[in-house]
Design an enzyme around this catalytic site. Sequence first.
Site, short mmCIF file in Angstrom:
data_model
loop_
_atom_site.label_atom_id
_atom_site.label_comp_id
_atom_site.label_asym_id
_atom_site.label_seq_id
_atom_site.Cartn_x
_atom_site.Cartn_y
_atom_site.Cartn_z
CG HIS A 120 -66.51 36.32 48.07
ND1 HIS A 120 -67.16 35.68 46.56
CD2 HIS A 120 -65.21 36.77 46.67
CE1 HIS A 120 -66.40 35.06 45.13
NE2 HIS A 120 -65.17 35.48 46.01
CG ASP A 142 -69.24 38.11 48.39
OD1 ASP A 142 -69.13 38.68 47.23
OD2 ASP A 142 -69.40 36.70 48.42
CG ASP A 158 -69.27 32.67 36.59
OD1 ASP A 158 -68.54 31.59 36.22
OD2 ASP A 158 -69.21 33.26 37.29
C1 XUL Z 1 -64.27 33.78 39.72
C2 XUL Z 1 -64.70 32.96 40.93
C3 XUL Z 1 -64.87 32.84 42.14
C4 XUL Z 1 -64.75 31.63 43.11
C5 XUL Z 1 -64.41 32.30 44.83
O1 XUL Z 1 -64.62 32.96 38.44
O2 XUL Z 1 -65.36 31.54 40.77
O3 XUL Z 1 -66.02 33.61 42.40
O4 XUL Z 1 -65.34 30.83 42.93
O5 XUL Z 1 -64.29 33.23 44.64
#
Ligand code: XUL
Length: 437
Positions: free
Chosen positions: A101, A104, A309
């Site tokens: 991003h 980031d 995640d």
């Molecule tokens: C959030 C997510 C993000 C996207 C990119 O859940 O997955 O990190 O991948 O904005």
Amino acid sequence: MSEAFSGISKINYEGPTSKNPLAFKHYNATEVIDGKTMEDHLRFSVAYWHTFRNGGADQFGSATRLMPWDDGTESVANAINRARVAFEFFEKLGVKYYCFHDRDVAPEGATLAESNANLDAVVKVLKEEQERTGVKLLWGTACLFANPRFMHGAATSCNADVFAFGGAQVAKAMEVTNELGGEGYVFWGGREGYKTLLNTDMGRELDHLAKFLHMAVDYKKQIGFEGQFYIEPKPKEPTKHQYDSDAAACYAFLQKYGLADDLKLNIEANHATLPGHTFAHELEFSAANGLLGSIDANRGDLLLGWDTDQFPTDLYDCVYAMLTVLNMGGFTTGGLNFDSHVARESFEPVDLFYAHIGGMDAFARGLKIASAIKNDGILSDFIAKRYSSWDSGIGADIEAGKVGLKELSTYMLDKGEATPNDSGRVEMLENMINDYI
Ligand code: XUL
Ligand code: CO
């Protein structure tokens, strides 16, 4: 510059009998499977936000991760240093792609102009590092959810200035993605949804979201960016309800607003299970509709209702994912981006290596197993036979549009009864998958 990961050298493939936790047991980048190297099949990418910006803070405690290279400031100098460290990591791990991003990689400034200048300064270094190492940008994106201005969303904010800010930020993020030769650009609607319908004009918000994406499609042409656009579905978190809730909802939205030819989907494993699907379902739905572009490779925890995640280690998930990818002919612009973070208690730099090695090995095994299943034809032969009544006779006539309900009535009145004559063999097929694993 001194090495950030000084005790760790390039991670090598040592084969399945190796006991070295800092070696690949299955991922052998140059090994050819079905005419393509594993590296080209899998197109692994590191997610900058998790691996270099996520310190492990949660709602109950602060960051735990040791990042000795990071001075903790939101300065451009620190961002540049971090970028160099990131490329040391990519090189040692042996991945060919990364994703980021805008916020980031470079700190947000006091004004948009300042933020853009910060980004330019870091992008210059990212470009140098890409050229030095050959590592490429899988996709870029803009963070339209962290800054408080986006509390009501960006494209779906109740405030037109916030929409405008989001648009300006996406324009810049697309420009730098283009500058870095990015192969794609992702739209994840971080706060494009609502908390309560009591304050929400849903129809207007959806129209605005479509308007925003149309502007991005137009701008893409204006700047000559040839990468692929993706929407990343997710049903909730941070908002209670997000509009891009799953692959089917995204597809309906894209079709309604005339965007289906311009965007594919970036399917994330954990985002698939949050709306009650499997990862495989979301992938297969996307592939069946020509929409599967890229994958955010991670794993959720089915006992928890949020986006954990975790790094992907579930072999079944990896096998099913790679079956869909192989059946659609492989990735073109997309890849497997580890949108995953180490556990809060895995706080040492070396844990980043263990985590990524595990994910890469799991998908390498997934690839090998899926390729064997595909080549042996055990599923495709079964499925072809299961649907064989459509290959001739009445089935072929229906598919060809030659008959209507009148003809079906004549046919069935004559035949008398419809008798499905083959078992679905659910358990036999599940056992066969286990034989390959
Ligand atoms: C959030 C997510 C993000 C996207 C990119 O859940 O997955 O990190 O991948 O904005
Ligand atoms: Co993601």
